[in-house]
Design an enzyme around this catalytic site. Sequence first.
Site, PDB file in Angstrom:
ATOM      1  N   ASP A 168       0.210  -3.939  -4.089  1.00 51.52           N
ATOM      2  CA  ASP A 168      -0.419  -4.312  -2.818  1.00 51.52           C
ATOM      3  C   ASP A 168       0.567  -4.008  -1.698  1.00 51.52           C
ATOM      4  OD1 ASP A 168      -2.041  -5.671  -0.798  1.00 51.52           O
ATOM      5  OD2 ASP A 168      -3.029  -6.665  -2.451  1.00 51.52           O
ATOM      6  N   HIS A 221       0.891  -0.569  -0.732  1.00 55.31           N
ATOM      7  CA  HIS A 221      -0.061  -0.383   0.364  1.00 55.31           C
ATOM      8  C   HIS A 221       0.660  -0.328   1.712  1.00 55.31           C
ATOM      9  CE1 HIS A 221      -3.692  -2.126  -2.117  1.00 55.31           C
ATOM     10  NE2 HIS A 221      -3.085  -1.115  -2.705  1.00 55.31           N
TER      11      HIS A 221
END
Length: 433
Positions: free
Chosen positions: A238, A261
């Site tokens: 993430d 991310h």
Amino acid sequence: MRKQTVSLCVTYTLALLVALAGSMKATGLRHGFNSNSSRIFNIISFGAVGNGIEDDSQALVSAWRAACAVPRATLLVPSDFQFLVSPVTLQGPCNSKLVLQIEGTILAALTTRNSLKSNIFQWLNFKWLNSFTIQGSGIVNGQWSQFRNLSLIHQNSTIPPAALRPTVVRFYSSYNILVRDIQIVDSPQCHLKFDSCRWIRVKNVTIFSPEVTPNTDGIHLQNTRDVEIRKSNIGCGDDCISIQTGCSNIHIKNINCNPGHGISIGGLGRGDSLACVSNVLVDSVNVQNALSGVRIKTWQGGIGTVKNITFTNIKVSNVKTPIMIDQFYCDQSSCHNKTDAVSISDITYQGITGTYSYEPIRFACSDSVPCTGLNLINVHLIPVNWWQYKREAFCWKSYGAAWGPVEPLSAGCLERSNNRLIKILTKPHNYTC
């Protein structure tokens, strides 16, 4: 005669040293310690086994309580051992300048059935601390795979899946915290989280979990101010660094993010909530093999402000979308359209260079609360493959300007600021950040 004099001097000196040592020992005993070594609390001395099989949680808690009571104490997790630890809360207030020295490995133990009832579950939970340091060359291992298997076992349970995956290291309501040098790996959820904290420093840490692990933010900040994160390597499934509501004065520099991310602000405003983020500087960051480079994401219906944000000297490689603002963020199958939005203003992107795999820039801003004060300066983004079609930048309700050499040229899609028009377009709110 001369030799006899020297001999007497030596004898006298030795006697004096012995007397002084005895005096220091007696004084030290009265105060509960007699040397610096007595300020070192080894978890082994409190009953820890360190074989990675037997639960050492109680030994850790006992060592913590002893060290917490002594000024400038060090709680030592020694090398060459693996300490299996169940969820624990290590709390203060403690005496000044307490250090947790991790040289060995701390392993996360599977949760009990009772623990699974909590949806705010933490593993190593630190709270109410001041002037506290975690350091060392050791490893904190969240053992993600065992929690993944546990989630599969309980997939038909009423317990939400996120509740089965704890954050590995979490600080709550703590001040003047330093985390340096350690490794935090394979977290079931966030690796390192700061909630309602202030004066935080993170330096030279290594954080890693596989790309396929969901919601495993590297460093997660919430309601936290005055933060410095430097010289660290982060790879996860993430956001490498996630900045949430209530954060301000955040300085991030010299970070390697691969995979992940990218560096994200948000998502903010979920459930029509108030969100406030300001004064963030992200400088000298390398982002590779990532979903995003630097992004701001907000939910429709939220209110508040994101302002005075600078991303500078960002190098991207094989990043899907290097620059992104998304005021229509939704991580569900569908979301309702709403007119309210978190205001985004005064955002600078300077020296953003490298390769993208999908689109270079995406500014998707709200119709009722447009993005304003966006600045693109010296941006150079090209497809990861030379033969790949060069996609244009996307701009919607985004006001600002592009300066200096900018590629793609479509980054000029930013609309020139018209303060009167923006004031008419922007829906007023009665809130305070």
